[in-house]
Design a protein around this motif. Structure first.
Motif, PDB file in Angstrom:
ATOM      1  N   THR A 161       0.949  -1.348  -0.069  1.00 21.51           N
ATOM      2  CA  THR A 161      -0.028   0.019   0.012  1.00 21.51           C
ATOM      3  C   THR A 161       0.848   1.174   0.081  1.00 21.51           C
ATOM      4  O   THR A 161       2.088   1.243   0.474  1.00 21.51           O
ATOM      5  CB  THR A 161      -0.927  -0.178   1.003  1.00 21.51           C
ATOM      6  OG1 THR A 161      -1.857   1.135   1.138  1.00 21.51           O
ATOM      7  CG2 THR A 161      -0.268   0.250   2.519  1.00 21.51           C
ATOM      8  N   ARG A 162       0.358   2.479  -0.450  1.00 22.83           N
ATOM      9  CA  ARG A 162       1.017   3.757  -0.441  1.00 22.83           C
ATOM     10  C   ARG A 162       0.044   4.768  -0.390  1.00 22.83           C
ATOM     11  O   ARG A 162      -1.570   4.625  -0.572  1.00 22.83           O
ATOM     12  CB  ARG A 162       1.264   4.035  -1.870  1.00 22.83           C
ATOM     13  CG  ARG A 162       2.685   3.072  -2.343  1.00 22.83           C
ATOM     14  CD  ARG A 162       3.166   3.525  -3.755  1.00 22.83           C
ATOM     15  NE  ARG A 162       4.455   3.946  -3.892  1.00 22.83           N
ATOM     16  CZ  ARG A 162       5.130   4.408  -4.687  1.00 22.83           C
ATOM     17  NH1 ARG A 162       4.192   4.723  -5.844  1.00 22.83           N
ATOM     18  NH2 ARG A 162       6.286   4.690  -4.780  1.00 22.83           N
ATOM     19  N   PRO A 163       0.253   5.689   0.587  1.00 18.92           N
ATOM     20  CA  PRO A 163      -0.484   7.013   0.722  1.00 18.92           C
ATOM     21  C   PRO A 163      -0.861   7.612  -0.804  1.00 18.92           C
ATOM     22  O   PRO A 163       0.133   7.705  -1.434  1.00 18.92           O
ATOM     23  CB  PRO A 163      -0.159   7.789   1.586  1.00 18.92           C
ATOM     24  CG  PRO A 163       1.506   7.551   1.651  1.00 18.92           C
ATOM     25  CD  PRO A 163       1.754   5.914   1.151  1.00 18.92           C
ATOM     26  N   ALA A 164      -2.140   7.800  -1.097  1.00 20.04           N
ATOM     27  CA  ALA A 164      -2.227   8.489  -2.576  1.00 20.04           C
ATOM     28  C   ALA A 164      -2.253   9.899  -2.474  1.00 20.04           C
ATOM     29  O   ALA A 164      -3.119  10.806  -2.742  1.00 20.04           O
ATOM     30  CB  ALA A 164      -3.679   8.083  -2.827  1.00 20.04           C
ATOM     31  N   VAL A 165      -0.872  10.410  -2.187  1.00 17.81           N
ATOM     32  CA  VAL A 165      -0.643  11.496  -2.404  1.00 17.81           C
ATOM     33  C   VAL A 165       0.523  11.761  -3.431  1.00 17.81           C
ATOM     34  O   VAL A 165       1.398  11.154  -3.594  1.00 17.81           O
ATOM     35  CB  VAL A 165       0.280  12.209  -1.076  1.00 17.81           C
ATOM     36  CG1 VAL A 165       0.909  13.571  -1.396  1.00 17.81           C
ATOM     37  CG2 VAL A 165      -0.613  12.172   0.026  1.00 17.81           C
ATOM     38  N   GLU A 166       0.354  12.715  -4.398  1.00 22.50           N
ATOM     39  CA  GLU A 166       0.747  12.753  -5.695  1.00 22.50           C
ATOM     40  C   GLU A 166       1.876  13.521  -5.817  1.00 22.50           C
ATOM     41  O   GLU A 166       1.682  14.782  -5.175  1.00 22.50           O
ATOM     42  CB  GLU A 166      -0.151  12.781  -6.815  1.00 22.50           C
ATOM     43  CG  GLU A 166      -1.099  12.003  -6.838  1.00 22.50           C
ATOM     44  CD  GLU A 166      -2.268  12.680  -6.092  1.00 22.50           C
ATOM     45  OE1 GLU A 166      -3.103  12.003  -5.220  1.00 22.50           O
ATOM     46  OE2 GLU A 166      -2.472  13.972  -5.994  1.00 22.50           O
ATOM     47  N   ALA A 167       3.006  13.206  -6.299  1.00 24.36           N
ATOM     48  CA  ALA A 167       4.345  14.380  -6.454  1.00 24.36           C
ATOM     49  C   ALA A 167       3.808  15.214  -7.752  1.00 24.36           C
ATOM     50  O   ALA A 167       4.250  15.131  -8.796  1.00 24.36           O
ATOM     51  CB  ALA A 167       5.552  13.593  -6.729  1.00 24.36           C
ATOM     52  N   GLY A 168       2.984  16.306  -7.338  1.00 20.49           N
ATOM     53  CA  GLY A 168       2.665  17.241  -8.431  1.00 20.49           C
ATOM     54  C   GLY A 168       1.716  16.856  -9.433  1.00 20.49           C
ATOM     55  O   GLY A 168       1.307  17.210 -10.506  1.00 20.49           O
TER      56      GLY A 168
END
Length: 317
Positions: A161-168
């Motif tokens: 899993t990953r937190p769904a925060v996008e780099a830009g």
């Protein structure tokens, strides 16, 4: 001028010196005030007595390491030459063994001292934090350990899993349904799995839920038992997300949390759940923490230089 001569016994000079004497050239960079010559099965060094003593000590450490692992490369040499003692780079033989036989017979094992320490920590603890910059093998080594646990029937499923925060980027602007939107974001996890599990088997595992790849929000309300769970990019979790994730841990579960505190994509003034968790849990029994650094970078050698260059800028801000 003082001189010492070190003779290589029961060790291949060609392998110890490296291709085109690359390992000797690296030694020269670390000891610029010494004249170092490698010929036949001997290394000669000329210079100040104090420097020669230090050189002799470091060569002895390198010879011991080579005798143990039959391998010497740039990462190992740097680690040995900058370590205070052998405890800083030596690990148990078991941690250096093959973790998984990957696709096409590829042998997947911990490549650096810190990666081997990560393997050891994961064997001894049910929860491990692996912290370090891009390219240090945190996620890749973690996925290999998860696949090993699944193959050995130590767990029944792998959850990535990953937190769904996008780099830009914003997921809302990407085409397709939720799975199609998330697949590119989860790509590093898929890439690691494809190296370790044959395509048909991997598809089957994903379809029947043996392997689950999902954003962190999907973990809410679940109890994750009999599972090897990896939270990737943990630096992008908030306080609430991290606490939620850590409290999902069920029976017979292994939790690995990876992250790079230098690459936080959260909104300003939002505290990273990973940074906070490291402070809160650092003395908790059963929780292991390993810090990887630029010496563990095993991508293109330029990546190491890029990390160092950015570090210089960031330190002067």
């Amino acid at each position: 001028m003082n001189e010492i001569v070190i003779e290589l016994e029961e060790i291949s000079p060609k392998e110890f010196f490296g291709a085109q004497n690359a390992n000797i050239e690296l030694l020269k960079k670390y000891f610029p005030k010494l004249k170092i010559v490698a010929r036949g099965n001997k290394i000669k060094a000329f210079g100040d007595e104090e420097l020669l003593e230090e050189f002799d000590r470091r060569i002895t450490m390198l010879l011991k390491h080579f005798g143990k692992y039959n391998k010497l490369d740039e990462n190992v040499i740097e680690r040995v030459l900058t370590s205070q003692s052998s405890d800083d780079y030596n690990t148990s033989k078991q941690s250096g063994e093959t973790i998984v036989h990957g696709v096409g017979g590829k042998l997947i094992k911990a490549q650096t001292a810190n990666q081997r320490k990560m393997v050891e920590l994961m064997r001894k603890n049910d929860m491990v934090f692996a912290i370090g910059p891009a390219g240090t093998g945190k996620t890749y080594t973690g996925v290999a350990l998860a696949v090993q646990a699944l193959k050995n029937k130590e767990v029944k499923r792998i959850i990535l899993t990953r937190p769904a925060v996008e780099a830009g980027e914003n997921l809302g602007f990407l085409p397709g349904d939720l799975k199609e939107k998330l697949d590119p974001y989860m790509q590093p996890l898929y890439d690691a799995l494809r190296d370790m599990i044959a395509p048909e088997k991997l598809t089957h595992y994903i379809e029947n839920g043996t392997i689950q790849i999902a954003p962190l929000a999907f973990m809410r309300g679940r109890t994750l038992d009999n599972a090897f769970v990896i939270l990737d990019e943990g630096q992008n979790t908030t306080h609430a997300q991290m606490k939620m994730f850590l409290t999902r841990m069920g029976k017979n579960a292994k939790f690995l949390l990876t992250g790079d505190p230098g690459q936080i994509d959260l909104p300003r003034r939002t505290i990273s759940g990973l940074k906070e968790a490291l402070l809160i849990l650092k003395n908790v029994d059963g929780v292991g923490i390993i810090f990887l650094d630029d010496k563990d970078v095993i991508r293109h050698k330029l990546v190491k230089k890029v990390i160092a260059a950015y570090k210089n800028i960031e330190n002067t801000d």
